[in-house]
Design a protein around this motif. Structure first.
Motif, PDB file in Angstrom:
ATOM      1  N   TYR A 275      75.068  34.790  96.491  1.00 25.47           N
ATOM      2  CA  TYR A 275      73.883  33.947  96.635  1.00 25.47           C
ATOM      3  C   TYR A 275      72.714  34.706  97.270  1.00 25.47           C
TER       4      TYR A 275
ATOM      5  N   VAL B  68      71.071  36.513  94.542  1.00 25.40           N
ATOM      6  CA  VAL B  68      70.323  35.572  93.711  1.00 25.40           C
ATOM      7  C   VAL B  68      69.024  35.173  94.402  1.00 25.40           C
ATOM      8  N   ALA B  69      69.093  34.909  95.720  1.00 22.80           N
ATOM      9  CA  ALA B  69      67.893  34.502  96.461  1.00 22.80           C
ATOM     10  C   ALA B  69      66.842  35.608  96.467  1.00 22.80           C
TER      11      ALA B  69
ATOM     12  N   GLU C 208      66.408  37.843  94.247  1.00 21.36           N
ATOM     13  CA  GLU C 208      65.837  37.931  92.893  1.00 21.36           C
ATOM     14  C   GLU C 208      64.818  36.818  92.657  1.00 21.36           C
ATOM     15  N   LEU C 209      65.123  35.618  93.150  1.00 25.17           N
ATOM     16  CA  LEU C 209      64.199  34.498  92.975  1.00 25.17           C
ATOM     17  C   LEU C 209      62.887  34.749  93.713  1.00 25.17           C
ATOM     18  N   ARG C 210      62.964  35.383  94.875  1.00 19.92           N
ATOM     19  CA  ARG C 210      61.749  35.658  95.643  1.00 19.92           C
ATOM     20  C   ARG C 210      60.871  36.704  94.955  1.00 19.92           C
TER      21      ARG C 210
ATOM     22  N   LYS D 197      60.525  36.962  91.707  1.00 25.05           N
ATOM     23  CA  LYS D 197      60.161  36.505  90.365  1.00 25.05           C
ATOM     24  C   LYS D 197      58.651  36.291  90.262  1.00 25.05           C
TER      25      LYS D 197
ATOM     26  N   GLY E 267      57.737  33.979  85.225  1.00 22.65           N
ATOM     27  CA  GLY E 267      59.093  33.560  85.556  1.00 22.65           C
ATOM     28  C   GLY E 267      60.112  34.660  85.392  1.00 22.65           C
TER      29      GLY E 267
ATOM     30  N   SER F  11      65.899  43.775  87.452  1.00 20.04           N
ATOM     31  CA  SER F  11      66.966  42.959  88.016  1.00 20.04           C
ATOM     32  C   SER F  11      67.971  43.832  88.758  1.00 20.04           C
TER      33      SER F  11
ATOM     34  N   GLN G 269      75.409  33.302  88.395  1.00 22.65           N
ATOM     35  CA  GLN G 269      74.028  33.674  88.695  1.00 22.65           C
ATOM     36  C   GLN G 269      73.911  35.123  89.162  1.00 22.65           C
TER      37      GLN G 269
ATOM     38  N   TYR H 167      71.916  26.353  84.698  1.00 26.86           N
ATOM     39  CA  TYR H 167      70.850  27.342  84.851  1.00 26.86           C
ATOM     40  C   TYR H 167      70.373  27.885  83.505  1.00 26.86           C
TER      41      TYR H 167
END
Length: 665
Positions: free
Chosen positions: A245, A248-249, A251-253, A255, A260, A265, A288, A349
């Motif tokens: 996680y 994943v977090a 990576e989301l930050r 983006k 999007g 990665s 994820q 997802y």
């Protein structure tokens, strides 16, 4: 597992070296001495290690090799395509600048408009250069740290060593680094998997070996140092879910809010989950943490008492979201329940799951699935899952019911088709079994699609042909199980028609395809229900083939038969076996029992008819029998060509199994 004679002493502790594949792990001598009743090949340690699962590790490495080679080819093609597009844009910009200069006939600096265009072109050209430099920078970051690494032939190479140059010789071009290939061994225990991955997968750039127990992490670090793999293995002391996680977090930050997308990665190419027990708690994070452009998720579940038994149906539902099947085919039902859980975790997802290999092995299951970002493919999920109605307390017959319907429909132009996703019709089975009158119970939902990719299995078998038996000690069994899994494939009538006409199958048709004959049966169990001697496998298969049906076997159970024949035909063949080959004593069969109803013994009594002619129920049965197809138990037709394969494993050791959980805090 091979015990070496080498004794290693580290910080006052003596270790015995144990070799598997090309890796060596160290087991404290005290662990064995304190448990003198346990043999060394059942080694007891504070860090969990089970030699019985060498088959799992050998199979996984060969699978990762087959997958990794294909994936690296795709990455290289993608990179080449992107580079060519950037170069083409750069060339067009230069041509545009040259044409403008020639048209105006004066230096660009003397014309404000031309100067403006030149500035814009220069800016765009700089952006293209930056994009090209970013590609090269990405490749450079993907290379493992400098260190001696053995290639496929065993020769020492140095990935971080620069090409030497001399004053007199022409400068040599430095070889470009290859694309990255990373693995997460999320629950690493002794680190043996990570060690073997680093030793035996030549194109691997890095593997993260993670465990929650400090004793396990200390053991991993010691084993990594002993194997001299510090440059390839990153040791992580963390909760596996938290580790995934966190990735994943991050990576989301990073983006881009407009597109999007993430420029580069850091997700893993492969995530390997091999827990002690169920992998269900890790699935949401794992789908994820693996790359969504075709990354590989490998999952082991050893809790067969949950997904292959009706004893803990509530536990199976809470973990996997499905109710297990009670019956002979429960292990394939368990495979499909776990696949359904993975697919459900991913679909939230917009991720689609594609099973590549799904195997029931000993006391656990091992599945390899590909994960892709595809909201369009996720729409097919409802029509790729089913519930099963099973006569588990009676004759064992089953029927399936899809949750939704994926149907072809012509598009408005009439030049092609598209798929509509609609509600399925109500169940077509009754509460009572049509064959024996027993109670039908419901199981599922579970995955209804193909559980193997024949093409991918062939790639693994090709890797197996090149594998050394000295390194992969379980190759005979791997070959036997994979070949059996490959033979499970029975194409549907639609697939057979497409194969005859050489019509290419559309991507949508592949997404909508289901397994038309998902489960198997055992002739020995059928014989037990009607209290007769068991027909040979060749005789039963010959009878079904003689009636025009196809037969094969399942990799999950020896003696199993898969067929496209309906249950009405299967029981017709069984009754004919009793009539022709193995008569039973009717007085020994309890009235009202399953066997009594299946053999129709309740009908065998005289009935009164008009005086113009008398008949018996037996004669009526004979007339009914004459209307059904004749059955010939042709063993020659049912016998297969003898091929020496280890299709099913015998118990490798006494009291073998999952072993005890590792001790530690």
């Amino acid at each position: 597992m091979v015990r070496d004679e080498q004794i290693i002493s580290h910080e006052g502790v003596r270790y015995t070296t144990v070799k598997e594949g090309l890796a060596h792990i160290l087991i404290p001598e005290a662990s064995v001495e304190q448990n003198s009743k346990v043999r060394m090949d059942q080694g007891v340690s504070q860090v969990f290690y089970n030699p019985v699962q060498q088959f799992n590790r050998d199979l996984t490495i060969l699978t990762l090799k087959a997958y990794g080679k294909e994936r690296l080819e795709q990455k290289q093609l993608t990179h080449r395509s992107r580079s060519e597009k950037l170069a083409d844009k750069k060339r067009k910009r230069k041509e545009q600048t040259k044409e403008q200069e020639e048209t105006q006939g004066e230096p660009p600096s003397k014309s404000p408009k031309i100067s403006e265009n030149a500035t814009r072109i220069a800016t765009e050209e700089g952006s293209l250069n930056n994009a090209e430099n970013q590609l090269l920078a990405e490749e450079a970051q993907n290379v493992a740290q400098p260190g001696a690494v053995k290639d496929e032939k065993g020769a020492d190479t140095h990935s971080g060593e620069k090409a030497k140059e001399s004053d007199t010789a022409a400068p040599q071009l430095q070889e470009k680094p290859g694309p990255r290939f990373t693995i997460l061994d999320a629950l690493s225990a002794s680190g043996l998997r990570a060690l073997r991955y680093a030793h035996e997968i030549p194109f691997l750039t890095s593997v993260t070996s993670n465990d929650l127990l400090k004793t396990a992490v200390d053991s991993i670090k010691l084993n990594v140092k002993h194997n001299r793999l510090e440059s390839k293995i990153n040791v992580s002391h963390d909760d596996a879910i938290a580790h995934m996680y966190t990735l994943v977090a991050q990576e989301l930050r990073r983006k881009d809010p407009r597109t999007g997308k993430v420029s580069k990665s850091e997700k893993y190419d492969v995530v390997d989950l091999d827990p002690y027990g169920s992998a269900a708690p890790f699935l949401d994070a794992a789908v994820q943490a693996v790359r969504d452009d075709g990354g590989l998720l490998a999952v082991t579940c050893t809790d067969s008492g949950v997904w292959a038994s009706a004893g803990y149906a509530e536990k199976c539902y809470s973990l996997y979201g499905g109710v297990p099947v009670k019956g002979w085919y429960s292990h394939e039902g368990g495979l499909r329940i776990v696949l359904h859980a993975i697919e459900t975790a991913a679909a939230k997802y917009g991720l689609a799951m594609e099973p590549l290999v799904s195997l029931s092995i000993d006391f656990y299951i091992r599945v390899f699935v590909r994960i892709r970002k595809s909201p369009a493919a996720v729409k097919f999920q409802g029509g790729k899952n089913m519930v099963v109605y099973s006569c588990d307390s009676g004759c064992g017959a089953w029927a399936t019911q899809l949750l939704m319907a994926n149907k072809e429909a012509p598009n408005k132009k009439g030049s092609g088709v598209f798929y509509k996703h609609s509600l399925a019709k109500a169940p077509t089975v009754n509460q009572s079994c049509e064959h024996c009158g027993g109670t039908m119970h419901m199981a599922g939902p579970m995955y209804a699609g193909r559980i193997h990719s024949p093409d991918f299995i062939k790639r693994i078998l090709a890797e197996l042909d090149e594998a050394s038996p000295e390194i992969y000690g379980t190759t005979p069994r791997i070959r036997g199980m994979l070949q059996t899994a490959l033979e499970e494939f029975l194409p549907s009538p639609e697939e057979m028609e497409a194969a005859k006409s050489d019509t290419p199958v559309s991507r949508e048709a592949e997404l909508a395809a289901i397994e038309p004959y998902p489960f198997y049966f055992h002739p020995s169990v059928l014989a037990g229900l009607v209290h007769c001697t068991t027909p040979s496998e060749a005789a039963f298969k010959g009878a079904l083939k003689g009636l025009g049906y196809r037969v094969t076997r399942s990799h999950t159970k020896p003696g199993s038969i898969k067929t496209d024949a309906p249950w009405s035909i299967i029981w017709h063949v069984m009754r004919e076996w009793v009539r022709q080959k193995a008569p039973v004593k009717e007085e020994n069969i309890k009235p009202g029992s399953t066997g009594y109803r299946l053999l129709g013994l309740g009908k065998k009594q005289e009935v009164e008819v008009e005086k113009s002619g008398e008949a018996t129920a037996e004669e009526g049965d004979k007339q009914e029998q004459d209307a059904k197809p004749a059955v010939v138990f042709d063993e020659a037709l049912g016998r297969e060509a003898k091929v020496k394969l280890v299709r099913y494993q015998e118990n490798p050791t006494e009291n073998w199994g999952p072993m005890n959980r590792a001790k530690g805090k």
